[in-house]
Design an enzyme around this catalytic site. Sequence first.
Site, PDB file in Angstrom:
ATOM      1  N   TRP A   1      26.980   2.053  10.830  1.00  0.00           N
ATOM      2  CA  TRP A   1      26.157   0.840  10.714  1.00  0.00           C
ATOM      3  C   TRP A   1      27.077  -0.344  10.369  1.00  0.00           C
ATOM      4  O   TRP A   1      27.943  -0.232   9.488  1.00  0.00           O
ATOM      5  CB  TRP A   1      25.120   1.073   9.603  1.00  0.00           C
ATOM      6  CG  TRP A   1      24.228  -0.087   9.301  1.00  0.00           C
ATOM      7  CD1 TRP A   1      23.589  -0.888  10.199  1.00  0.00           C
ATOM      8  CD2 TRP A   1      23.852  -0.562   7.988  1.00  0.00           C
ATOM      9  NE1 TRP A   1      22.833  -1.820   9.526  1.00  0.00           N
ATOM     10  CE2 TRP A   1      22.976  -1.649   8.179  1.00  0.00           C
ATOM     11  CE3 TRP A   1      24.170  -0.171   6.686  1.00  0.00           C
ATOM     12  CZ2 TRP A   1      22.419  -2.348   7.109  1.00  0.00           C
ATOM     13  CZ3 TRP A   1      23.613  -0.857   5.629  1.00  0.00           C
ATOM     14  CH2 TRP A   1      22.743  -1.934   5.844  1.00  0.00           C
TER      15      TRP A   1
ATOM     16  N   ASP B   1      23.354   8.137   2.879  1.00  0.00           N
ATOM     17  CA  ASP B   1      22.546   6.971   3.209  1.00  0.00           C
ATOM     18  C   ASP B   1      21.320   7.486   3.961  1.00  0.00           C
ATOM     19  O   ASP B   1      21.430   7.987   5.081  1.00  0.00           O
ATOM     20  CB  ASP B   1      23.373   6.012   4.091  1.00  0.00           C
ATOM     21  CG  ASP B   1      22.616   4.729   4.390  1.00  0.00           C
ATOM     22  OD1 ASP B   1      21.410   4.657   4.081  1.00  0.00           O
ATOM     23  OD2 ASP B   1      23.234   3.791   4.933  1.00  0.00           O
TER      24      ASP B   1
ATOM     25  N   LYS C   1      12.118   1.388   6.858  1.00  0.00           N
ATOM     26  CA  LYS C   1      11.697   1.821   8.198  1.00  0.00           C
ATOM     27  C   LYS C   1      10.538   2.793   8.134  1.00  0.00           C
ATOM     28  O   LYS C   1       9.591   2.676   8.880  1.00  0.00           O
ATOM     29  CB  LYS C   1      12.840   2.516   8.933  1.00  0.00           C
ATOM     30  CG  LYS C   1      14.210   2.048   8.563  1.00  0.00           C
ATOM     31  CD  LYS C   1      14.694   0.984   9.474  1.00  0.00           C
ATOM     32  CE  LYS C   1      16.051   0.523   9.009  1.00  0.00           C
ATOM     33  NZ  LYS C   1      16.574  -0.537   9.817  1.00  0.00           N
TER      34      LYS C   1
HETATM   35  C1  LMR Z   1      19.801  -1.988  11.907  1.00  0.00           C
HETATM   36  O1  LMR Z   1      20.846  -1.309  11.904  1.00  0.00           O
HETATM   37  O2  LMR Z   1      19.404  -2.579  12.916  1.00  0.00           O
HETATM   38  C2  LMR Z   1      18.986  -2.086  10.668  1.00  0.00           C
HETATM   39  O3  LMR Z   1      19.482  -1.248   9.680  1.00  0.00           O
HETATM   40  C3  LMR Z   1      18.753  -3.466  10.214  1.00  0.00           C
HETATM   41  C4  LMR Z   1      19.894  -4.022   9.413  1.00  0.00           C
HETATM   42  O4  LMR Z   1      19.680  -4.435   8.286  1.00  0.00           O
HETATM   43  O5  LMR Z   1      21.007  -4.063   9.912  1.00  0.00           O
END
Ligand code: LMR
Length: 416
Positions: A134, A215, A254
């Site tokens: 991420w 996570d 989510k």
């Molecule tokens: C994403 O990866 O799109 C989500 O987790 C939103 C974010 O906060 O980045």
Amino acid sequence: MSPFPGIKELPPDPLFGLKARYNADSRSDKVDLGIGAYRDNNGKPWILPAVRQAEQKLIHSPEYNHEYLSISGYEPFTNSAAKVILGADSSAIKEGKIVSQQSLSGTGALHVSGVFIKQFYSGNHTIYLSQPTWANHKQIFETIGFKVDSYPYWNNETKSLNLSGFLNTIETAPNGSIFLLHACAHNPTGLDPTKDQWNQILKALDKKQHLVIFDSAYQGFASGDLEKDAYPIRKAINDKLITSPIVICQSFAKNVGMYGERVGAIHVIATTTEANESLNKAIKSQLNKIIRSEISNPPAYGSKIVATILNDPELYSQWREDLVTMSSRISKMRNALRQKLESLGTPGTWNHITEQTGMFSFTGLTPDMVDRLEKHHGIYLVSSGRASVAGLNDHNVDKVANAFDEVVRHFGKSKL
Ligand code: LMR
């Protein structure tokens, strides 16, 4: 002379910058496959029926108010959040091995855990993130002052887990390093280890006494089932496969669809082998100090709604149904996109779209293709080729498939 010498304007955030570009686009048939937020079959945000009912129950309750929560957060929320992730009959909960605190969703949990670990952890202050991961993980930990490294995760050739690379990094990292794992619905690849692979990963981590941060941002989104999606966490803690410290960063953004309310929790398990009451009290007080200095105390509204759902059997079962509604619509859209691409004969293979899980598909589209999708077709996804499948619906999936087909043919070949 500038009062802030050397300061530079940064580029927009990869995810929120994308959202801003999408919002500014005036094309009426634009499609948002960017930020991971669930949409219904009309492309609209979905307030879960369980949330609507819980809100009514909450605001009509005689105890409803807007007072401060304690620094640790709303206890009916944090206690039941621990049960959601570990199971209601988790021995670790019963034996008092867990310290739970409310956080500003998953990001807040990661940040507070990082500050805590940086200050008190005696091990190696290098954190290993999956490659890829991420977009926000790296900067969360770099900002706190960690050295950030990575472990191989996605094998581009085979579109599967690079298990040997992953295990090798676990083995070669200095003892007591920090490993951040995605509990399920890996972001961005949508690829999770199998149970057997998880067991190997957890054993290897324990052998090296690495501190593990889970996570957990998508529990219920991968399979529709809370228990299945918590497999590695429950295995590590309830079955004591890991004895070194474990931190869980749990988001309800989510799976309860309350993105903007920032509901989350941090759970610290100093060791799964035995409860240490005085150590747990010290951990709790230090987490409290961090939270007090940063946000004083956590926001109440979202956590009260989630606590209402988790503590009312009817609402809880409604929520479980809502999770199935979301995860099965996403899965239907995966199938629709794959079928359409295959029927168009789009160059490449597309089976990975249905094999991946959770909110995202790692499509294999290159940054050039993604750029062309945005400019020529009004379709927005992250430049890595990650598409939020929740943005697809019966009305736009054909358009998206045709556009994928056009950009793949234009540039020759996808990455996959
Ligand atoms: C994403 O990866 O799109 C989500 O987790 C939103 C974010 O906060 O980045």
